[in-house]
Scaffold this motif. Structure first.
Motif, short mmCIF file in Angstrom:
data_model
loop_
_atom_site.label_atom_id
_atom_site.label_comp_id
_atom_site.label_asym_id
_atom_site.label_seq_id
_atom_site.Cartn_x
_atom_site.Cartn_y
_atom_site.Cartn_z
N PHE A 117 0.82 -1.22 0.00
CA PHE A 117 0.00 0.00 0.00
C PHE A 117 0.85 1.27 0.00
N THR A 118 2.01 1.25 -0.66
CA THR A 118 2.89 2.41 -0.62
C THR A 118 2.30 3.62 -1.34
N ASN A 119 1.39 3.40 -2.28
CA ASN A 119 0.83 4.53 -3.04
C ASN A 119 -0.39 5.13 -2.35
N TYR A 120 -0.77 4.64 -1.19
CA TYR A 120 -1.97 5.08 -0.51
C TYR A 120 -1.63 5.71 0.83
N SER A 121 -2.49 6.62 1.28
CA SER A 121 -2.28 7.23 2.59
C SER A 121 -3.27 6.69 3.62
N THR A 122 -4.42 6.20 3.14
CA THR A 122 -5.40 5.62 4.07
C THR A 122 -5.86 4.27 3.54
N LEU A 123 -6.41 3.49 4.44
CA LEU A 123 -6.91 2.17 4.09
C LEU A 123 -8.13 2.28 3.17
N LYS A 142 -10.89 7.27 15.31
CA LYS A 142 -9.76 6.69 16.02
C LYS A 142 -9.46 5.28 15.51
N GLN A 143 -10.52 4.47 15.31
CA GLN A 143 -10.34 3.12 14.80
C GLN A 143 -9.77 3.14 13.38
N LYS A 144 -10.29 4.04 12.54
CA LYS A 144 -9.79 4.16 11.16
C LYS A 144 -8.30 4.52 11.18
N HIS A 145 -7.94 5.47 12.04
CA HIS A 145 -6.56 5.93 12.10
C HIS A 145 -5.62 4.78 12.52
N VAL A 146 -6.04 4.00 13.52
CA VAL A 146 -5.23 2.87 13.97
C VAL A 146 -5.07 1.85 12.85
N LEU A 147 -6.15 1.54 12.13
CA LEU A 147 -6.07 0.58 11.02
C LEU A 147 -5.20 1.12 9.89
N ASP A 148 -5.31 2.42 9.61
CA ASP A 148 -4.46 3.03 8.57
C ASP A 148 -2.98 2.88 8.93
N LEU A 149 -2.65 3.19 10.17
CA LEU A 149 -1.25 3.08 10.60
C LEU A 149 -0.78 1.62 10.59
N ALA A 150 -1.67 0.72 11.00
CA ALA A 150 -1.28 -0.68 11.09
C ALA A 150 -1.13 -1.34 9.73
N TYR A 151 -2.03 -1.04 8.78
CA TYR A 151 -2.03 -1.78 7.52
C TYR A 151 -1.45 -1.01 6.35
N VAL A 152 -1.59 0.30 6.32
CA VAL A 152 -1.02 1.06 5.20
C VAL A 152 0.44 1.39 5.49
N GLN A 153 0.73 1.84 6.70
CA GLN A 153 2.11 2.19 7.04
C GLN A 153 2.87 1.03 7.70
N GLU A 154 2.17 -0.08 7.90
CA GLU A 154 2.75 -1.31 8.46
C GLU A 154 3.47 -1.06 9.79
N ARG A 155 2.79 -0.38 10.69
CA ARG A 155 3.32 -0.09 12.03
C ARG A 155 2.78 -1.10 13.02
N SER A 156 3.58 -1.40 14.01
CA SER A 156 3.13 -2.31 15.08
C SER A 156 2.29 -1.52 16.08
N ASP A 157 1.55 -2.23 16.92
CA ASP A 157 0.74 -1.56 17.94
C ASP A 157 1.61 -0.75 18.88
N THR A 158 2.80 -1.24 19.17
CA THR A 158 3.73 -0.52 20.05
C THR A 158 4.17 0.79 19.42
#
Length: 191
Positions: A117-123, A142-158
């Motif tokens: 998802f490198t070409n996208y900013s949100t899920l 808030k839920q959308k933002h967490v999913l965006d960070l987790a799946y688009v930017q591939e960030r861990s919960d930590t």
């Protein structure tokens, strides 16, 4: 031929072509024993020479035994491993289709793979399924933002927790609730 060796073989002609005897005499300390025995023969010197040769010959036989034992054990180990590999192939080594390729050839190389998802900013921009898109829109910001960070930017919960200044458990709970909500909406067919 060396005069000492010739003299020795004159006394013991039956040992003339024995490789072990030749090797024994070629060593300096053994050569001195042979020379001492030939110059001043006695039963004690002959006994010392025999004992030295027995020890030398034992070392040769023992080394040969260990060497051949190691060789045969390694051959048997190799056969055992090969047999096990043939009977229990790895799932990725199984053959696929008519071309005879294996599953491992189908696994993408992570080094050459671009993040999905490198070409996208949100899920929301990534979703192709209408049902999933409608379900996604029902989530809180808030839920959308967490999913965006987790799946688009591939960030861990930590990492997300550190970025937002909250605990990892809070992010994990929000993440889990969002996924549970999406799942229940999709299972019920609501949107």
């Amino acid at each position: 031929m060396d005069p000492l060796v010739s003299e020795f073989y004159r006394h013991y002609p039956h040992l003339q072509y024995n490789k072990a005897v030749e090797s024994f005499i070629s060593q300096t300390e053994n050569r001195k024993l042979v020379e001492d025995f030939l110059r001043h023969p006695s039963a004690s010197k002959e006994e010392r020479l025999n004992e030295a040769f027995k020890a030398y010959y034992f070392d040769i036989r023992f080394t040969s035994y260990v060497s051949s034992s190691l060789y045969f054990h390694s051959v048997n180990f190799d056969k055992k491993i090969r047999k096990y590999s043939e009977r229990h192939p790895l799932t990725l080594d199984d053959r696929v289709g008519e071309d005879g390729g294996s599953y491992v050839e189908l696994v993408p190389d992570p080094a050459s793979e671009i993040a999905p998802f490198t070409n996208y900013s949100t899920l929301m921009e990534c979703l192709e399924s209408e049902e999933l898109l409608k379900a996604y829109k029902t989530l809180t910001d808030k839920q959308k933002h967490v999913l965006d960070l987790a799946y688009v930017q591939e960030r861990s919960d930590t990492e997300i927790a550190r970025m937002q200044g909250v605990s990892q458990q809070t992010i994990s709970k929000t993440h889990r609730k969002a996924l549970h909500k999406l799942k229940s909406i999709l299972e019920k067919g609501e949107s």
